[in-house]
Design a protein around this motif. Sequence first.
Motif, PDB file in Angstrom:
ATOM      1  N   VAL A  73      -4.858   9.940  -6.587  1.00 54.19           N
ATOM      2  CA  VAL A  73      -5.391   9.096  -5.507  1.00 54.19           C
ATOM      3  C   VAL A  73      -4.459   7.907  -5.226  1.00 54.19           C
ATOM      4  CG1 VAL A  73      -7.284   7.531  -4.908  1.00 54.19           C
ATOM      5  CG2 VAL A  73      -7.789   9.779  -5.866  1.00 54.19           C
ATOM      6  N   SER A  93       0.546   3.916  -4.635  1.00 54.49           N
ATOM      7  CA  SER A  93       0.389   2.499  -4.964  1.00 54.49           C
ATOM      8  C   SER A  93       0.529   2.220  -6.462  1.00 54.49           C
ATOM      9  CB  SER A  93      -0.948   1.978  -4.435  1.00 54.49           C
ATOM     10  OG  SER A  93      -2.028   2.749  -4.942  1.00 54.49           O
ATOM     11  N   ARG A 100      -7.313  -4.863  -2.515  1.00 57.28           N
ATOM     12  CA  ARG A 100      -8.016  -4.423  -1.302  1.00 57.28           C
ATOM     13  C   ARG A 100      -7.437  -3.109  -0.785  1.00 57.28           C
ATOM     14  NH1 ARG A 100      -6.245  -7.909   3.569  1.00 57.28           N
ATOM     15  NH2 ARG A 100      -4.498  -6.439   3.432  1.00 57.28           N
ATOM     16  N   ASP A 101      -6.122  -3.026  -0.713  1.00 59.19           N
ATOM     17  CA  ASP A 101      -5.510  -1.826  -0.144  1.00 59.19           C
ATOM     18  C   ASP A 101      -5.689  -0.616  -1.063  1.00 59.19           C
ATOM     19  OD1 ASP A 101      -4.856  -3.468   1.933  1.00 59.19           O
ATOM     20  OD2 ASP A 101      -2.685  -3.373   1.659  1.00 59.19           O
ATOM     21  N   SER A 102      -5.592  -0.828  -2.382  1.00 64.13           N
ATOM     22  CA  SER A 102      -5.682   0.334  -3.279  1.00 64.13           C
ATOM     23  C   SER A 102      -7.117   0.855  -3.389  1.00 64.13           C
ATOM     24  CB  SER A 102      -5.111   0.018  -4.657  1.00 64.13           C
ATOM     25  OG  SER A 102      -5.861  -0.983  -5.297  1.00 64.13           O
ATOM     26  N   ILE A 103      -8.117  -0.005  -3.259  1.00 65.91           N
ATOM     27  CA  ILE A 103      -9.491   0.525  -3.358  1.00 65.91           C
ATOM     28  C   ILE A 103      -9.861   1.332  -2.108  1.00 65.91           C
ATOM     29  CG2 ILE A 103     -10.312  -1.217  -4.995  1.00 65.91           C
ATOM     30  CD1 ILE A 103     -11.722  -1.318  -1.552  1.00 65.91           C
ATOM     31  N   LEU A 104      -9.146   1.102  -1.006  1.00 62.41           N
ATOM     32  CA  LEU A 104      -9.419   1.942   0.165  1.00 62.41           C
ATOM     33  C   LEU A 104      -9.011   3.389  -0.104  1.00 62.41           C
ATOM     34  CD1 LEU A 104      -8.359  -0.456   3.074  1.00 62.41           C
ATOM     35  CD2 LEU A 104     -10.651   0.087   2.280  1.00 62.41           C
ATOM     36  N   GLU A 105      -8.043   3.565  -1.016  1.00 63.35           N
ATOM     37  CA  GLU A 105      -7.660   4.934  -1.407  1.00 63.35           C
ATOM     38  C   GLU A 105      -8.818   5.620  -2.127  1.00 63.35           C
ATOM     39  OE1 GLU A 105      -2.949   4.697  -2.257  1.00 63.35           O
ATOM     40  OE2 GLU A 105      -4.143   3.563  -3.667  1.00 63.35           O
ATOM     41  N   THR A 162     -12.010   5.042  -1.889  1.00 63.61           N
ATOM     42  CA  THR A 162     -13.261   5.206  -1.161  1.00 63.61           C
ATOM     43  C   THR A 162     -13.247   6.383  -0.189  1.00 63.61           C
ATOM     44  OG1 THR A 162     -12.449   3.381   0.197  1.00 63.61           O
ATOM     45  CG2 THR A 162     -14.141   2.876  -1.415  1.00 63.61           C
ATOM     46  N   ARG A 163     -12.070   6.898   0.116  1.00 68.85           N
ATOM     47  CA  ARG A 163     -12.039   8.109   0.967  1.00 68.85           C
ATOM     48  C   ARG A 163     -12.587   9.303   0.188  1.00 68.85           C
ATOM     49  NH1 ARG A 163     -12.032   8.649   6.028  1.00 68.85           N
ATOM     50  NH2 ARG A 163      -9.958   7.966   6.559  1.00 68.85           N
TER      51      ARG A 163
END
Lengths: 111, 408
Positions: B218, B222, B356-361, B363-364
Motif C-alpha cells: 500500500v 511513500s 496526511r498523504d500516506s493515510i490516504l493510501e 483508506t482506498r
Amino acid sequence: MSTNLPEQFLDFAPYVKWIHPTMEGRLELRLASTYDEMKELYDVMLPRIEEVLEFLDRYELGKIPEDAENLLYLSYSFLNSVSCVEYYHSTRIPMGIEHERLVMCDPSDFF
Amino acid sequence: MNKPTSIKKPSKGTWTDAAGLGKERVPVTGCTSPDYFEQEVGHIFKKSWLCAGREQEIPEIGDFIVKEYKAMKTSILVVRGRDSKVRAFHNVCSHRCNKLKWDSSGHSARLTCKFHGWTYSLDGKLMSVPDEDQFFDLDKSSYGLAEISAEVWEGFIFINLDPNPGQSLEDYMPNFYHGLKGYPFHEMTRCYAWQLELNCNWKILKDAFSEIYHVPFVHNLSVADTFANKSRPMAHGVHFDVFQNELRMSFWGNPDYVPPAATAVTYKHGPSIVKRGDDASDLPEFMNPTKIPNWAGDLMQVFPCFHITLTANSYIYLNYLPVSVDKMLWELRYYARPAKTHAERFSEEYAAIALRDSILEDTRTVEYTQSVLSSGAKTHFTFSDQEALVRGHHEMTQRWAGPYPDPK
C-alpha cells in the motif's frame, strides 16, 4: 495580504502565489496545480532551503516580520511539493482517496 | 495484577499461539451484518471505555467539547467544572430533551438550553428554569443532566456510556495504564487533527492499522522503505501482545533508510512518525519490549476503538467510531512537542503533510474491501501470524458481542 519577500530571496518572486497562511489553503493550492508547477517550486527552493531556514531562525516564533512570514508560508508550500516530487510523482495520491474528503479540524481547538 | 506483562514468544512458536488465539478463518459477517452491528453497539460501544479526546482541548473551567456518537444515537458533552474536574453528560436538556450544546467545542460559564433557557451548572445541576412557577411541583434537584462516567489517563479523556461500568479504566487497561507512565504525552501538545467519513465497517479500517504486512504494498510510493530493507523485506512486527482489552505491536525501523533530499532536511530539524534512529532510552521500560536498537515505535490499541502509535519523538492518535454497519467516522491526529524554532516548525509541518498523504493510501483499500464484502464471493478472512492483532481484535469483538453470524 502582501506578497513581499525578504531581499535576499527576491528570486522566489515568481512563486509568491504559493504563499498561504493555512495548511488547508496550501493544500488547495497544491491540488489546483499541475505536477510540473510543483516540480518547479521544488527545484527552485530545494538548493536554498537550508538558507531559508537559517534566515527564518533569526526570528523567534510569532515575532516575524511580514516579508519573512511570507517566506515561511512559501517554505510550507515547498513541503507539499516535497510530497509530490519525492514520493507520489503526482499532486495527488495515486492509489489513495481524494484529499478533499479529509476534514482538517481547526488546530486551535486542540491547544 | 496491574504490573505490565508481555507475552514471550516460544522460540519455535507463533505469536498467535503465544497469545492464545485461534488459527481458523474468521467470517466476514461481523463486518456486513446490520443485526450484528446493533449487537456491537449494545454490547460493546454502550459498555466499554471510549476515548473522547485530550484534556488539553478543555484547559479552562467552563471549556467543553461535544462528541457525536451516531451509532449510539447520542451526543456527549465533556466539560471542565469549577473544581477543574472533567465530567461527561448526555448532551440533552431535562425539559423537552433538546440537544443542549450545538457547537462541537466552546466555553460557557453555565450550560443554557437554547430552546427554553433551562440553565445548568458546570457539574450538571439544574440551576434555573424560566417561568418556573408555571410548572407543577418541579423539584430542580432531580432534574440535573444525565451524567456518565469519565476518567482521565495521561491526559486522554475516556467516557463510558454504561450507567454502571463494570471496570474502572485502570482495571480495563492495566498494562498501558501503568506501563506508559513516563511517556511524554504532556509535552507533545502540538496537534494536527483530521476527520474522515469512510464507507466501511469500523473494524475494516482498524484491521488495516493493526498490521505491517500491507506496508510494502500500500505504501510502496511513500513510507515502505522506512520499515523494510533487503534483510527484512516484509518488515515484520517484532513483538505482539494481546491482553484482555489491549493490543500492542512493536515494530522495527529500517536503519539503512536514506531519505530523499528535502525529507532529509525535515528529519534533521524536527519530528516525524517515520524518522528512524531517535534515542528511545528515556522511554518507559514497557515500550520497545524487545529492546531492539532500530526500534521504530509501538502500536497500541485499547478495545474497541482507541489507537495510539508512539515513537520517540511524536505520536499518532486514531479513533475508529462506528456510524452504521458500513460507515464510520475516523479521527486522526498527530501530536508532537511544540516547535521552538521556525526550522522545527517547518519540519513539523512536513511530518503532518507526510502522515496526511500516506493515510490516504490506506483508506482506498478499506472502502474497496467493504464494497465487495457482501457479495458472498468470499465468506471468510484469513489472517497470518503477522496479523495477530487483527485476529485478536476480532476475537475480542466476539467475546463482547457474541459470535459472528454463520456466513452460509
